[in-house]
Design a protein around this motif. Structure first.
Motif, PDB file in Angstrom:
ATOM      1  N   ILE A  53       0.929  -1.217   0.036  1.00  0.00           N
ATOM      2  CA  ILE A  53      -0.022  -0.073   0.101  1.00  0.00           C
ATOM      3  C   ILE A  53       0.975   1.221  -0.059  1.00  0.00           C
ATOM      4  O   ILE A  53       0.458   2.220  -0.536  1.00  0.00           O
ATOM      5  N   TYR A 205      -7.597   1.890   2.748  1.00  0.00           N
ATOM      6  CA  TYR A 205      -6.449   2.372   1.912  1.00  0.00           C
ATOM      7  C   TYR A 205      -6.019   3.719   2.341  1.00  0.00           C
ATOM      8  O   TYR A 205      -4.790   4.108   2.702  1.00  0.00           O
ATOM      9  N   GLN A 209      -2.433   4.468   4.250  1.00  0.00           N
ATOM     10  CA  GLN A 209      -1.482   5.368   3.486  1.00  0.00           C
ATOM     11  C   GLN A 209      -1.074   6.549   4.507  1.00  0.00           C
ATOM     12  O   GLN A 209      -0.146   7.023   4.451  1.00  0.00           O
TER      13      GLN A 209
END
Length: 405
Positions: A53, A205, A209
């Motif tokens: 990721i 995500y 992140q």
């Protein structure tokens, strides 16, 4: 309003409460058991997912420049491991220079120990033999407890180190098949619309992140601040110990405390006054205050909004389950779990419990305000529909024909 997964209606009879509770407990126990038994395989997979990721924006940027996906993935992995090799090389150089001073540090430590025994003999009327025997007893107890903790940590992490060589391979396939895995999630959870699943995956995500990219920037800032403080105090190897404490932020809340002990002990041995140790602890405590209240909240943001109590409990559980790796993975996994709990309506209270009180209360008030605005708009709609509704024409009247050209 927060988006929640809305499963399709189920016409079957509801399961009794005690059966739901029993099945939940059995599933939880089985999950923990599987996580512990398969830790040597799951720990590298967990790190690979996080690193994949982290590398995804780099890979996507290269693909936009018409680099083939396989080439973009290989370049991204190469850049990551090049940075790791350079970091390990710099650390090894610092450790080597520190090892050259060990004889001088040992000599100074023996002198301090002799002065301590002399003071105890003079002011406490305790003989040197008795002091040494008591010190040996406490030292043996401390070493035995530390050895048990160290063995437990090594057992849970050493086995995984042998499989860590597979991490580049895992990262490669996670990035290569990322669309394939998304389609798998859509097929596996058919009861939920694909749009809402995409929203959930996007939130997860963004959390990972935001946490990973912000964490590296926080490490850099904290390492620079620690190094500046230690350089002002004149502590040897200030840059090494400053960035060591910065990297220990990977273990939230307790990592930077561990990192401040080493330079404090070194200052006691190498410096002329014990006040330097107090200065070291003061500098790093001030940096930790800045990190916890200003640096991390402004860089990582509110997306990783886990309250300190939940984070500390997660740290202990992760340490018991997966050792040092569990300590590092505890906070991002808890943040992902909170996103999932917030999305499922029946589990939303538990997600609320994991969140920061200030953030959760503010979000709750914002949801209430949005609901009130929506209710006011709904009340106005009938009047607007009636006002804008076209008038009915009398029966038998036809609209005038367009003029002939």
């Amino acid at each position: 309003m927060n988006s929640t997964l809305r499963p399709l209606p189920n016409k079957d009879r509801e399961t009794p409460v005690y059966l739901k509770l029993a099945s939940t407990l059995v599933a939880l126990i089985a999950t923990v058991y599987i996580l512990y038994i398969l830790r040597e395989t799951l720990i590298p997979l967990a790190f690979s997912i996080l690193l994949a990721i982290l590398l995804h924006p780099v890979c996507a940027w290269l693909e936009l420049r018409r680099v083939p996906r396989i080439g973009a993935i290989l370049l991204s992995i190469l850049a990551l491991f090049t940075a790791i090799v350079i970091l390990v090389y710099l650390v090894s150089m610092q450790v080597g220079s520190f090892a050259e001073e060990l004889p001088r540090i040992t000599e100074k430590a023996e002198a301090i120990l002799d002065q301590t025994l002399t003071l105890g003999e003079r002011y406490l009327n305790i003989s040197r033999t008795q002091q040494v025997s008591e010190a040996q007893k406490y030292l043996i107890n401390a070493l035995s407890e530390g050895r048990a903790f160290l063995l437990n940590t090594l057992v849970t992490t050493t086995g995984a180190i042998s499989t860590f060589v597979l991490i580049p391979l895992y990262i490669f396939f996670f990035l290569l098949y990322r669309d394939f895995f998304r389609m798998f999630v859509h097929k596996a959870i058919r009861r939920v619309p694909n749009e809402e699943l995409n929203v959930l995956l996007k939130k997860i995500y963004e959390v990972i992140q935001s946490y990973l990219s912000g964490l590296f920037l926080v490490i850099l800032i904290v390492g620079v601040l620690n190094s500046i403080g230690l350089l002002i105090l004149g502590i040897p190897h200030a840059i090494f110990f400053g960035f060591l404490a910065g990297f220990l932020i990977l273990i939230p809340y307790i990592g930077i405390l561990i990192g401040s002990v080493l330079p404090a002990l070194l200052s006691i041995v190498t410096m002329d006054s014990p006040w330097y140790a107090v200065g070291v602890i003061g500098v790093m405590s001030f940096v930790q205050f800045l990190e916890g209240n200003f640096i991390t909240p402004n860089i990582v943001g509110s997306k990783v909004s886990v309250n300190p109590l939940a984070a500390i409990v997660a740290l202990f559980l992760g340490g018991q389950l997966w050792g040092l790796s569990g300590l590092i993975l505890a906070l991002p996994v808890t943040a992902i779990l909170k996103v999932i709990l917030d999305t499922v309506p029946s589990l939303e209270p538990y997600g609320f419990l994991l969140g920061e009180p200030v953030h959760e209360v503010a979000e709750e008030k914002a949801d209430i305000a949005r609901g009130q605005v929506a209710e006011k708009e709904f009340r106005k709609k009938p009047y607007r529909r009636h006002r804008n509704k076209p008038k009915k024409r009398p029966e038998g009247d036809a609209p005038p024909a367009p003029p002939a050209i």
